[in-house]
Scaffold this active site. Structure first.
Site, PDB file in Angstrom:
ATOM      1  N   HIS A 306      40.979  75.088  52.502  1.00  0.00           N
ATOM      2  CA  HIS A 306      40.144  74.894  51.317  1.00  0.00           C
ATOM      3  C   HIS A 306      38.919  74.087  51.720  1.00  0.00           C
ATOM      4  O   HIS A 306      39.001  73.199  52.566  1.00  0.00           O
ATOM      5  CB  HIS A 306      40.918  74.127  50.230  1.00  0.00           C
ATOM      6  CG  HIS A 306      40.325  74.276  48.868  1.00  0.00           C
ATOM      7  ND1 HIS A 306      39.277  73.501  48.448  1.00  0.00           N
ATOM      8  CD2 HIS A 306      40.582  75.149  47.874  1.00  0.00           C
ATOM      9  CE1 HIS A 306      38.941  73.866  47.216  1.00  0.00           C
ATOM     10  NE2 HIS A 306      39.723  74.870  46.848  1.00  0.00           N
ATOM     11  N   ASP A 363      46.422  79.730  45.787  1.00  0.00           N
ATOM     12  CA  ASP A 363      46.671  81.174  45.869  1.00  0.00           C
ATOM     13  C   ASP A 363      47.916  81.510  46.678  1.00  0.00           C
ATOM     14  O   ASP A 363      48.392  82.628  46.637  1.00  0.00           O
ATOM     15  CB  ASP A 363      45.452  81.857  46.496  1.00  0.00           C
ATOM     16  CG  ASP A 363      44.245  81.729  45.585  1.00  0.00           C
ATOM     17  OD1 ASP A 363      43.249  81.113  46.009  1.00  0.00           O
ATOM     18  OD2 ASP A 363      44.331  82.187  44.442  1.00  0.00           O
TER      19      ASP A 363
HETATM   20  C1  SDX Z   1      40.023  79.465  46.144  1.00  0.00           C
HETATM   21  O1  SDX Z   1      36.142  76.411  46.116  1.00  0.00           O
HETATM   22  C2  SDX Z   1      37.186  76.412  45.370  1.00  0.00           C
HETATM   23  O2  SDX Z   1      37.468  75.447  44.700  1.00  0.00           O
HETATM   24  C3  SDX Z   1      37.994  77.693  45.389  1.00  0.00           C
HETATM   25  C4  SDX Z   1      39.268  77.682  44.577  1.00  0.00           C
HETATM   26  C5  SDX Z   1      38.990  77.539  43.095  1.00  0.00           C
HETATM   27  O3  SDX Z   1      39.897  77.106  42.360  1.00  0.00           O
HETATM   28  O4  SDX Z   1      37.897  77.975  42.664  1.00  0.00           O
HETATM   29  O5  SDX Z   1      40.101  76.604  44.981  1.00  0.00           O
HETATM   30  C6  SDX Z   1      40.046  78.993  44.731  1.00  0.00           C
HETATM   31  O6  SDX Z   1      39.153  80.207  46.483  1.00  0.00           O
HETATM   32  C7  SDX Z   1      41.044  78.937  47.113  1.00  0.00           C
HETATM   33  C8  SDX Z   1      40.792  79.428  48.582  1.00  0.00           C
HETATM   34  C9  SDX Z   1      41.394  80.835  48.689  1.00  0.00           C
HETATM   35  N1  SDX Z   1      41.005  81.454  49.954  1.00  0.00           N
HETATM   36  C10 SDX Z   1      41.891  81.668  50.955  1.00  0.00           C
HETATM   37  O7  SDX Z   1      43.066  81.292  50.921  1.00  0.00           O
HETATM   38  C11 SDX Z   1      41.329  82.470  52.137  1.00  0.00           C
HETATM   39  C12 SDX Z   1      41.750  81.796  53.458  1.00  0.00           C
HETATM   40  N2  SDX Z   1      41.052  80.516  53.546  1.00  0.00           N
HETATM   41  C13 SDX Z   1      39.804  80.506  54.312  1.00  0.00           C
HETATM   42  O8  SDX Z   1      39.037  81.664  54.219  1.00  0.00           O
HETATM   43  C14 SDX Z   1      39.062  79.182  54.198  1.00  0.00           C
HETATM   44  O9  SDX Z   1      39.981  78.194  54.361  1.00  0.00           O
HETATM   45  C15 SDX Z   1      38.258  78.878  52.947  1.00  0.00           C
HETATM   46  C16 SDX Z   1      37.282  79.976  52.613  1.00  0.00           C
HETATM   47  C17 SDX Z   1      39.147  78.680  51.771  1.00  0.00           C
HETATM   48  C18 SDX Z   1      37.472  77.584  53.206  1.00  0.00           C
HETATM   49  O10 SDX Z   1      36.552  77.862  54.186  1.00  0.00           O
HETATM   50  P1  SDX Z   1      35.536  76.713  54.728  1.00  0.00           P
HETATM   51  O11 SDX Z   1      35.605  75.487  53.913  1.00  0.00           O
HETATM   52  O12 SDX Z   1      34.207  77.338  54.910  1.00  0.00           O
HETATM   53  O13 SDX Z   1      36.204  76.317  56.075  1.00  0.00           O
HETATM   54  P2  SDX Z   1      35.871  77.031  57.437  1.00  0.00           P
HETATM   55  O14 SDX Z   1      35.897  78.517  57.233  1.00  0.00           O
HETATM   56  O15 SDX Z   1      34.658  76.411  58.013  1.00  0.00           O
HETATM   57  O16 SDX Z   1      37.164  76.664  58.307  1.00  0.00           O
HETATM   58  C19 SDX Z   1      37.218  75.433  58.997  1.00  0.00           C
HETATM   59  C20 SDX Z   1      38.019  75.773  60.240  1.00  0.00           C
HETATM   60  C21 SDX Z   1      37.466  76.978  60.984  1.00  0.00           C
HETATM   61  O17 SDX Z   1      37.770  76.805  62.352  1.00  0.00           O
HETATM   62  P3  SDX Z   1      36.527  76.376  63.341  1.00  0.00           P
HETATM   63  O18 SDX Z   1      35.430  77.393  63.131  1.00  0.00           O
HETATM   64  O19 SDX Z   1      36.125  74.985  62.880  1.00  0.00           O
HETATM   65  O20 SDX Z   1      37.156  76.407  64.708  1.00  0.00           O
HETATM   66  O21 SDX Z   1      39.368  76.128  59.872  1.00  0.00           O
HETATM   67  C22 SDX Z   1      39.632  77.472  60.219  1.00  0.00           C
HETATM   68  C23 SDX Z   1      38.293  78.145  60.480  1.00  0.00           C
HETATM   69  O22 SDX Z   1      38.429  79.173  61.453  1.00  0.00           O
HETATM   70  N3  SDX Z   1      40.308  78.072  59.072  1.00  0.00           N
HETATM   71  C24 SDX Z   1      41.381  78.865  59.141  1.00  0.00           C
HETATM   72  C25 SDX Z   1      41.693  79.147  57.802  1.00  0.00           C
HETATM   73  N4  SDX Z   1      40.822  78.533  56.983  1.00  0.00           N
HETATM   74  C26 SDX Z   1      39.952  77.880  57.770  1.00  0.00           C
HETATM   75  N5  SDX Z   1      42.093  79.366  60.179  1.00  0.00           N
HETATM   76  C27 SDX Z   1      43.138  80.157  59.876  1.00  0.00           C
HETATM   77  N6  SDX Z   1      43.513  80.465  58.618  1.00  0.00           N
HETATM   78  C28 SDX Z   1      42.822  79.984  57.554  1.00  0.00           C
HETATM   79  N7  SDX Z   1      43.190  80.272  56.315  1.00  0.00           N
END
Ligand code: SDX
Length: 428
Positions: A306, A363
């Site tokens: 998140h 989720d």
């Molecule tokens: C919702 O914003 C909100 O409040 C949203 C929400 C709401 O109520 O409105 O809470 C609802 O959207 C919840 C999130 C649902 N999405 C998912 O579950 C999809 C999987 N999660 C990721 O796509 C990700 O964690 C996000 C999109 C939720 C957050 O992305 P960020 O904040 O941009 O973080 P990032 O992509 O920069 O990740 C940081 C690091 C990265 O590694 P590095 O590039 O630093 O090496 O963590 C890794 C990412 O690769 N990473 C993951 C991961 N999520 C982040 N690696 C594996 N699996 C994951 N799920």
């Protein structure tokens, strides 16, 4: 310059950035004069360090795993109240009295029908159309029916539009579901509460009376409370940006639904179920953990991570408990829940997830609950949209009613071609 102000050095220029404190949470450096004073923009794709607005509605402490709606902790609201009480709180800023709640329930209940022409609107879709596509279209189409509540300058019209949106989204969502399964639409019934009405519109058939299961209704009502608002997430920011141009609220909420559909946002609950089904059995979890950690593999663990929560999402805890209640009530043994619990257990002890602060978000469990209730995976994000409509509307109203609000128009860092002259075809 006060002791708390920040200064910004750009070449030979030094500018003072006033620091503005909130009631709780991070202060902000006010950069509104930065471009005029320095000729420079700030750069923050994804807005990881940027506050887009001032708001009094919802507050998240990502490290402490705290979520407050108008100051009230989400677990207390989910435990003691119902969804329409949360809607009232988000819209008006205070918990309703008995009379205020009764009046609000009455107003919402009596706006649940949609114009009969909307039923014909659905006929244009294929039966297998994704229900989120149907929702984007039908909610946007509402602006064609309610010209008497699109004057955003009129506070009465703003509240009428807000009431209509909260009331009609479940009806449209149930119609989208009925249309997808080829069953007749079911009209709302005014003697049912909001969530029971929605369940009946989804699952009742003309051939027999539908009896609402109170455990299902309570579980879904809690699902709605947990999803109601969440600061300036992608879909809420979409609604605010669309609304900043003066677009009508129905069109703005349709834009929010479109943004919510993405698998990185509200579409994640559908993506979680697909991922759990693809994993299939707990023994295959290590394969997917490895994929999630592999920089060259675009695979992410859906339902994990998140932007704000760097600790457990407080909603996920409540959602997990609700999942167990629903499965126990229905006597459903879902192998996907076993996979989910094992996946969560492995991930929470894995160095990569600990270091990246990746915890289950709301989720991760919500889809299992909705699946147990008999809703198809494609409807999961639709239910998220039904719940988030009040958050979108409350944030939209707050922006419209903020005298300082202006049209959103971000700038950019340009790295394209410098100016060059047109080349005739013979010279290319
Ligand atoms: C919702 O914003 C909100 O409040 C949203 C929400 C709401 O109520 O409105 O809470 C609802 O959207 C919840 C999130 C649902 N999405 C998912 O579950 C999809 C999987 N999660 C990721 O796509 C990700 O964690 C996000 C999109 C939720 C957050 O992305 P960020 O904040 O941009 O973080 P990032 O992509 O920069 O990740 C940081 C690091 C990265 O590694 P590095 O590039 O630093 O090496 O963590 C890794 C990412 O690769 N990473 C993951 C991961 N999520 C982040 N690696 C594996 N699996 C994951 N799920």
């Amino acid at each position: 310059m006060t002791t708390r102000d920040a200064s910004f050095q750009a070449g030979d220029k030094t500018v003072t950035l006033p620091i503005i404190e909130g009631t709780i949470g991070p202060a902000v450096a006010d950069i509104r004069k930065l471009y005029n004073d320095t000729g420079m923009f700030t750069y923050d794709p994804g807005f990881t360090s940027t506050a887009s607005c001032e708001s009094k509605i919802t507050y998240i402490d990502g490290d402490a795993g705290i979520l407050l709606y108008r100051g009230y902790p989400i677990d207390q609201l989910a435990e003691h109240g119902d969804f329409l009480e949360t809607c009232y709180l988000l819209l008006y800023g205070e918990l309703p009295t008995v009379n205020e709640k009764a009046d609000f329930d009455y107003r919402i209940t009596r706006h649940t029908m949609v114009h009969e022409q909307m039923a014909r609107f659905f006929q244009g879709f294929r039966r297998d159309a994704h229900p989120m596509a149907v929702m984007v279209a039908s909610v946007g189409a509402l602006s064609a029916f309610y010209h008497d509540s699109t004057n955003i300058a009129d506070p009465v019209e703003r509240m009428v539009a807000s009431t209509r949106m909260i009331a009609k989204l479940p009806t449209l969502a149930a119609m989208a579901y009925k249309y997808s399964v080829g069953q007749p639409f079911v009209y709302p019934k005014n003697d049912l509460d909001y969530t029971s009405n929605f369940l009946r519109m989804c699952f009742a058939v003309p051939c027999e009376e539908y009896k609402v299961n109170p455990v299902m209704s309570r579980a879904l009502d809690r699902f709605f409370i947990l999803h109601a608002d969440h600061e300036q997430n992608a879909s809420t920011s979409t609604v605010r940006l669309a609304g900043s141009s003066g677009a009508n609220p129905f069109a703005c909420v349709a834009a929010g639904i479109a943004s919510l559909w993405g698998p990185a946002h509200g579409g994640a609950n559908e993506a979680v179920l697909k991922m759990l089904a693809e994993i299939g059995t707990p023994d295959r979890i290590p394969i997917y953990i490895a994929k999630a950690k592999d920089k060259n593999d675009p695979f992410r663990l859906m339902g994990f991570g998140h932007r704000v929560y760097k600790n457990y999402d407080p909603r996920a805890k409540i959602m997990q408990r609700t999942t167990r209640e629903v499965l126990a009530e229905l006597g459903v043994k879902d192998a996907l829940l076993d996979v989910a619990i094992e996946l969560e257990n492995i991930a929470l002890h894995d160095e990569y997830f600990i270091e990246k602060k990746l915890y289950p978000n709301i989720d991760f469990y919500s889809g299992i609950t909705l699946k147990a209730m008999g809703l198809p995976t494609a409807m999961f994000t639709v239910l998220f949209a039904v719940a988030r409509t009040v958050g979108w509307i409350a944030q939209w109203k707050e922006m419209i009613e903020d005298p300082g609000s202006k049209i959103g128009r971000p700038r950019q860092l340009y790295t394209g071609q410098t100016q060059r002259d047109y080349l005739p075809m013979t010279k290319r």
